[in-house]
Enzyme design. Structure first.
Site, short mmCIF file in Angstrom:
data_model
loop_
_atom_site.label_atom_id
_atom_site.label_comp_id
_atom_site.label_asym_id
_atom_site.label_seq_id
_atom_site.Cartn_x
_atom_site.Cartn_y
_atom_site.Cartn_z
N ASP A 58 0.83 -1.21 0.00
CA ASP A 58 0.00 0.00 0.00
C ASP A 58 0.87 1.26 0.00
OD1 ASP A 58 -2.03 -1.80 0.32
OD2 ASP A 58 -2.78 -0.99 2.21
N HIS A 201 4.09 -2.13 2.94
CA HIS A 201 4.11 -0.79 2.32
C HIS A 201 5.43 -0.61 1.57
CE1 HIS A 201 1.24 -0.65 5.63
NE2 HIS A 201 0.61 0.29 4.95
NI NI Z 1 -2.47 3.19 3.55
#
Ligand code: NI
Length: 251
Positions: A58, A201
């Site tokens: 993400d 991430h």
């Molecule tokens: Ni996020």
């Protein structure tokens, strides 16, 4: 005469050496375990009974860290899914083109990650999700872009307005809090099971390094890295708009 035949013999020896070297080059991928796993990572080659896992990232794309991750995944033949921030895509469109060109999946996170989708009215929701979908469609063509709601926050409005399946996760590395390669790898290796969706991430160097180390370790354990859509397709699950999914174990 003697000298000439020596020359001929050494020419033959060289030719033989070159042939052997080339043979070894072709044979290496067939003999080496890691290389073989890399070759087989494509979903089209996934055989029944294989352990599958979906790595998801993400909040990117983000400069050199996403590039380093793409390089590393490419070297390992592993596929991943990127839930991107629209504004960052607008700044770096080539990165998402590369993702698609290299067999990864691109989905929607938000346009600028301002808040949870559950806090938004319809117009603001569209300014986050719809705007990102329009941008991705312009860049990548018309396709289904899965939605990863920030913080996994979903309510009825989000389900109705998303116009796509909602993708959660089953392994949360909490990489943003850990910022520690060793701990993140350990978390993945301890928790991962067949059919899991791993949340990371691609905006932190530690996360990128941890992800690549985890890919190597899980390849050794017989796991194959596929995109989220490939994972559900392989498991015979047709994802529906507005429904949420967090893993797809073999049934
Ligand atoms: Ni996020």
């Amino acid at each position: 005469m003697e000298r000439r035949s020596k020359q001929i013999r050494s020419a033959w020896a060289w030719a033989l050496l070159i042939l052997l070297a080339q043979g070894a080059m072709w044979l290496a991928p067939l003999l080496g375990g890691t290389e073989w796993a890399v070759e087989a990572d494509s979903a089209l080659m996934v055989e029944e009974g294989r352990k599958l896992v979906a790595l998801t990232f993400d909040d990117g794309p983000k400069g050199k860290w996403t590039t380093k991750l793409l390089d590393g995944l490419g070297e390992r033949g592993a596929k991943a899914t990127f839930f991107v921030i629209g504004a960052q895509v607008a700044d770096d469109p080539d990165k998402v083109r590369r993702m698609i060109a290299e067999g990864h999946e691109v989905g929607i996170h938000t346009y600028d990650h301002s808040t949870a989708l559950t806090d938004l009215c319809r117009a603001d929701f569209d300014a986050q999700v719809g705007r990102t979908r329009t941008l991705l469609t312009e860049l990548l063509g018309d396709r289904t872009f899965l939605v990863r709601p920030p913080y996994g926050a979903i309510d009825e409005s989000v389900r109705t307005w998303a116009d796509a399946p909602l993708i959660l996760w089953s392994v949360d590395t909490e990489d943003w809090a850990k910022m520690n390669v060793e701990q993140e790898v350990a978390c993945i290796l301890d928790e991962v099971e067949d059919g899991d969706i791993i949340l990371m991430h691609d905006i932190f160097p530690e996360s990128v390094e941890a992800a690549l180390q985890a890919v190597d370790a899980l390849h050794e354990r017989g796991y194959y890295f596929v995109t989220v859509s490939q994972l559900f397709e392989e498991r015979g699950i047709a994802m529906e708009k507005g429904k949420s999914y967090s893993r797809a174990p073999a049934r």
